[in-house]
Design an enzyme around this catalytic site. Structure first.
Site, PDB file in Angstrom:
ATOM      1  N   ASN A 140       0.799  -1.230   0.000  1.00  0.00           N
ATOM      2  CA  ASN A 140       0.000   0.000   0.000  1.00  0.00           C
ATOM      3  C   ASN A 140       0.830   1.277   0.000  1.00  0.00           C
ATOM      4  O   ASN A 140       0.285   2.363  -0.228  1.00  0.00           O
ATOM      5  CB  ASN A 140      -0.945   0.015   1.211  1.00  0.00           C
ATOM      6  CG  ASN A 140      -2.006  -1.067   1.126  1.00  0.00           C
ATOM      7  OD1 ASN A 140      -2.052  -1.841   0.169  1.00  0.00           O
ATOM      8  ND2 ASN A 140      -2.844  -1.138   2.144  1.00  0.00           N
ATOM      9  N   ASP A 191      -0.093  -7.632  -9.592  1.00  0.00           N
ATOM     10  CA  ASP A 191      -1.213  -8.552  -9.749  1.00  0.00           C
ATOM     11  C   ASP A 191      -2.451  -7.784 -10.196  1.00  0.00           C
ATOM     12  O   ASP A 191      -2.639  -6.623  -9.846  1.00  0.00           O
ATOM     13  CB  ASP A 191      -1.486  -9.304  -8.445  1.00  0.00           C
ATOM     14  CG  ASP A 191      -1.855  -8.366  -7.294  1.00  0.00           C
ATOM     15  OD1 ASP A 191      -1.104  -7.408  -7.039  1.00  0.00           O
ATOM     16  OD2 ASP A 191      -2.907  -8.582  -6.668  1.00  0.00           O
ATOM     17  N   ASN A 233      -4.131  -1.223  -4.529  1.00  0.00           N
ATOM     18  CA  ASN A 233      -3.624  -0.197  -3.626  1.00  0.00           C
ATOM     19  C   ASN A 233      -2.173   0.192  -3.901  1.00  0.00           C
ATOM     20  O   ASN A 233      -1.770   1.328  -3.650  1.00  0.00           O
ATOM     21  CB  ASN A 233      -3.784  -0.640  -2.176  1.00  0.00           C
ATOM     22  CG  ASN A 233      -5.241  -0.631  -1.739  1.00  0.00           C
ATOM     23  OD1 ASN A 233      -6.031   0.167  -2.229  1.00  0.00           O
ATOM     24  ND2 ASN A 233      -5.604  -1.519  -0.827  1.00  0.00           N
TER      25      ASN A 233
END
Length: 206
Positions: A70, A95, A116
């Site tokens: 993140n 991904d 994120n």
């Protein structure tokens, strides 16, 4: 110079997670092109090397941010500023749940689509970096997404996963030459994706 960042989470707990396919791609690129040893810099594990393209050798800084997914943008943004590398010379592998397992797409710009790490990169770099989107499939329900991406790849997924990682590394000269369309096509030629829809995993692979 081109900066290539593979996204993932650090530590053995996450090593084989679907969310860590970007780290796996970075490792395979380093192996295929015999990059230098790993070292810690820019809140990342980095390796340096050169990749031969049709127009000559291209210098590459390969990085695996250790900030957790993140906050990936903090590490990549710091690196890009240090080397004065523009966003279009940054390639990020990550991904992608909205692509079927084994599918691969190159994209420049756009939004984060719920990823994120990509959202963090946009906040630190702007949107105009290049994304190597590596399909891991969608579990079918929103509440299952987190356990899906933080779950390990199944043994049955290993054949397409290994093929995709090899293809991403083998075809890399096309991306470094700036031909993302050719790169995408070559990756999918070398590693055709399995024949099922993105959401079939949630239905038991029927």
């Amino acid at each position: 110079m081109i900066i290539i960042a593979g996204l993932g989470n650090p530590g053995p707990k996450y090593e084989n997670n679907r969310h860590n396919i970007g780290f796996m791609a970075a490792d395979e690129i380093a192996r295929r092109w015999r990059f230098g040893p790993e070292r810690a810099k820019f809140q990342s594990v980095i390796r340096e090397g050169e990749v031969e393209t049709a127009s000559g050798a291209v210098r590459v800084l390969l990085m695996k941010p250790q900030t957790y997914m993140n906050e990936s943008g903090r590490a990549v943004g710091e690196t890009a500023r240090f080397y004065k590398v523009r966003p279009e010379s940054v390639i990020v592998f990550h991904d992608e749940i909205d692509l079927a397992p084994g599918r691969f797409r190159m994209k420049t710009g756009g939004g984060a689509a719920g990823q994120n790490g990509v959202r963090s990169l946009i906040s630190h770099l702007g949107a105009d970096f290049r994304r190597g989107r590596m399909g891991v499939g969608h579990p079918g329900e929103a509440h299952l997404v987190m356990p899906h991406v933080l779950g390990d790849f199944h043994k049955a997924e290993k054949p397409w996963l290994d093929a995709l990682l090899r293809a991403v590394a083998d075809a890399l000269p096309f991306a470094l030459a700036g031909d993302d369309e050719r790169y995408q096509g070559e990756v999918m030629r070398l590693a055709p994706a399995p024949k099922y829809s993105p959401r079939q995993q949630a239905r038991g692979g029927e």
